[in-house]
Design a protein around this motif. Structure first.
Motif, short mmCIF file in Angstrom:
data_model
loop_
_atom_site.label_atom_id
_atom_site.label_comp_id
_atom_site.label_asym_id
_atom_site.label_seq_id
_atom_site.Cartn_x
_atom_site.Cartn_y
_atom_site.Cartn_z
N THR A 131 -0.51 49.03 -2.55
CA THR A 131 -1.26 47.95 -3.21
C THR A 131 -0.88 46.61 -2.62
N TRP A 132 0.41 46.39 -2.38
CA TRP A 132 0.88 45.12 -1.81
C TRP A 132 0.24 44.89 -0.44
N TRP A 133 0.31 45.91 0.41
CA TRP A 133 -0.24 45.76 1.75
C TRP A 133 -1.76 45.60 1.72
N GLY A 134 -2.42 46.29 0.82
CA GLY A 134 -3.86 46.14 0.72
C GLY A 134 -4.26 44.75 0.27
N THR A 135 -3.50 44.20 -0.67
CA THR A 135 -3.77 42.84 -1.14
C THR A 135 -3.54 41.83 -0.03
N LEU A 136 -2.47 42.03 0.75
CA LEU A 136 -2.20 41.11 1.86
C LEU A 136 -3.32 41.19 2.91
N SER A 137 -3.73 42.39 3.25
CA SER A 137 -4.78 42.55 4.25
C SER A 137 -6.08 41.88 3.79
N THR A 138 -6.43 42.09 2.52
CA THR A 138 -7.63 41.45 1.98
C THR A 138 -7.51 39.94 2.00
N ALA A 139 -6.32 39.43 1.66
CA ALA A 139 -6.11 37.99 1.65
C ALA A 139 -6.25 37.40 3.04
N LEU A 140 -5.66 38.05 4.04
CA LEU A 140 -5.74 37.53 5.41
C LEU A 140 -7.19 37.53 5.90
N ASP A 141 -7.93 38.57 5.56
CA ASP A 141 -9.35 38.61 5.95
C ASP A 141 -10.13 37.48 5.28
N ALA A 142 -9.81 37.20 4.00
CA ALA A 142 -10.50 36.14 3.27
C ALA A 142 -10.17 34.77 3.85
N ILE A 143 -8.90 34.55 4.18
CA ILE A 143 -8.50 33.27 4.78
C ILE A 143 -9.21 33.08 6.11
N ALA A 144 -9.27 34.14 6.91
CA ALA A 144 -9.82 34.04 8.26
C ALA A 144 -11.28 33.61 8.26
N THR A 145 -12.02 33.98 7.22
CA THR A 145 -13.45 33.66 7.19
C THR A 145 -13.75 32.32 6.55
N LEU A 189 6.22 35.11 1.02
CA LEU A 189 5.49 36.21 0.39
C LEU A 189 6.34 36.80 -0.72
N THR A 190 5.76 37.01 -1.88
CA THR A 190 6.50 37.58 -3.00
C THR A 190 6.19 39.07 -3.14
N SER A 191 7.10 39.76 -3.83
CA SER A 191 6.89 41.17 -4.16
C SER A 191 7.69 41.48 -5.42
N PRO A 192 7.32 42.50 -6.19
CA PRO A 192 6.32 43.54 -5.88
C PRO A 192 4.87 43.08 -6.05
N THR A 193 4.66 41.96 -6.74
CA THR A 193 3.31 41.41 -6.84
C THR A 193 3.16 40.33 -5.78
N LEU A 194 2.13 40.41 -4.97
CA LEU A 194 1.98 39.47 -3.86
C LEU A 194 1.47 38.11 -4.33
N ALA A 195 2.16 37.08 -3.89
CA ALA A 195 1.64 35.71 -3.92
C ALA A 195 2.00 35.09 -2.58
N VAL A 196 1.08 34.34 -2.02
CA VAL A 196 1.30 33.67 -0.74
C VAL A 196 1.66 32.21 -1.04
N LEU A 197 2.84 31.80 -0.60
CA LEU A 197 3.37 30.48 -0.90
C LEU A 197 3.23 29.54 0.29
N ASP A 198 3.43 28.25 0.05
CA ASP A 198 3.59 27.22 1.07
C ASP A 198 2.33 27.04 1.93
N ARG A 231 0.02 48.67 9.20
CA ARG A 231 -0.71 48.16 8.02
C ARG A 231 -1.75 47.10 8.40
N LEU A 232 -1.44 46.31 9.40
CA LEU A 232 -2.35 45.25 9.83
C LEU A 232 -2.92 45.54 11.21
N GLY A 233 -3.05 46.81 11.50
CA GLY A 233 -3.50 47.22 12.82
C GLY A 233 -4.91 46.76 13.15
#
Length: 279
Positions: A131-145, A189-198, A231-233
Motif C-alpha cells: 500500500t505504501w509503495w502504491g501510494t508513493l507511485s500514484t503520488a509521483l505520477d500525479a506530481i509529474a503531470t 517520507l513517512t511510514s507506515p502511512t505515507l506523507a510527503v514532506l518539505d 517498485r518504481l520500475g
C-alpha cells in the motif's frame, strides 16, 4: 532531519521559533526538535485552538529570504492534487530580524514518523508494504503531470555539471521534463502511512528525477535499492529514468566535493558504470 547545529545558530533559531509560536498562537508540545541542514530549519510539534500542529521555522540571509524556496510550500498547498499525501499548510508568517529573514509555517500534524530520522541516506531495509509503495507511485505520477512554471533543475546547470562530475563527454540534453518534488529522500517520507514532506524546491526537472533521487539515497542498502528499482520500475527502467539517474549522480557527486554524502561516492560511481554499460 539533521543533527543540532552549532550553538549560536541553535540559540538564534530557538529564539525565533519561540517568537513564531507567539505570532501563530501556538504552544510547543514536549521537547522534540527537528533540525534541517546546518540549522536552516527548526520544527516542533505545537498545540493550537484548531488542534495539534507542526510549526516549521525557516531562516535565510535577509537578501535571500524570498523566491522559489520561500514560496514553495505555499504554492504546493494551492496546486498539489489530492493524490499527493502531505501535511496541509494552515498559516504562515514572514519577518526579518538582523541579518536574517524568517518564515514560520504551521502545518497539520503528521503522526507517522519519517523513514529515516536524521539524514536522507537509508542505512537499513525499511518495512514498507504494498500500500505504501502504491501510494508513493500514484503520488509521483500525479506530481509529474502537474503543470508548473517553477524550476527544480536547470538545463544550464546540467550542461556545465554533468561532463565535469561524471568525468565523461555526454549529451546533456534532457529527453523529457516533468514536475518533481525535487527533494524526495527518506527523511521526507513517512511510514507506515505515507506523507510527503518539505515542498520548498518542487518544480520542473528531468522525468524520473524523484524516483532517481530516492534510489540514489538507497545505495548503501542494496536490497532496498533493488526494491526501489522494482517498485518504481515504470519510471526508472526507461531511457528517461536512466538519464534522471545520471542527473542525480551528478548532483550528489558534486556534494561530495563539499564534504557531504561521502559514503555515497563509491556506490554512486558503481551505479554510474552500470548505467553507462546499459547505454
Amino acid at each position: 532531519m539533521y543533527s543540532e547545529p552549532e550553538p549560536d545558530t541553535a540559540e538564534r533559531m530557538r529564539q525565533m521559533h519561540a517568537a513564531a509560536t507567539v505570532a501563530l498562537y501556538a504552544t510547543p508540545i514536549g521537547s522534540r526538535e527537528a533540525w534541517g541542514w546546518r540549522g536552516r530549519t527548526l520544527s516542533r510539534p505545537v498545540a493550537t485552538s484548531s488542534g495539534d500542529g507542526w510549526l516549521r521555522l525557516v531562516s535565510a540571509p535577509a537578501d535571500k529570504a524570498s523566491g522559489k524556496l520561500w514560496d514553495g510550500p505555499q504554492e504546493a498547498e494551492r496546486s498539489m492534487p489530492p493524490a499527493v499525501p502531505r501535511p496541509r499548510l494552515r498559516e504562515r508568517r514572514t519577518w526579518a530580524e538582523g541579518e536574517y529573514g524568517y518564515l514560520a509555517e504551521l502545518y497539520d500534524k503528521v503522526t507517522a514518523p519519517t523513514v529515516t530520522i536524521h539524514e536522507p541516506i537509508l542505512r537499513a531495509v525499511p518495512d514498507l508494504d504494498d500500500t505504501w509503495w502504491g501510494t508513493l507511485s500514484t503520488a509521483l505520477d500525479a506530481i509529474a503531470t502537474l503543470p508548473s512554471d517553477r524550476v527544480a533543475v536547470r538545463q544550464e546547470y546540467l550542461d556545465r555539471a554533468m561532463p565535469r562530475y561524471l568525468g565523461i563527454p555526454i549529451d546533456t540534453t534532457v529527453p523529457a521534463w516533468t514536475t518533481a518534488h525535487g527533494d524526495l529522500h527518506w527523511a521526507n517520507l513517512t511510514s507506515p502511512t505515507l506523507a510527503v514532506l518539505d515542498w520548498e524546491g518542487w518544480g520542473i526537472a528531468p522525468a524520473g528525477y524523484d524516483a532517481a533521487l530516492l534510489h540514489a539515497y538507497s545505495l548503501l542498502v542494496p536490497e532496498a535499492a533493488a526494491d526501489v528499482l522494482q517498485r518504481l520500475g515504470h519510471i526508472l527502467n526507461t531511457p528517461t529514468g536512466r538519464f534522471a539517474e545520471l542527473v542525480v549522480i551528478t548532483e550528489l557527486l558534486q556534494t561530495t566535493t563539499r564534504g557531504d554524502n561521502l559514503e555515497l561516492e563509491e556506490p554512486l560511481r558503481h551505479r554510474l558504470e552500470h548505467l553507462l554499460q546499459l547505454g
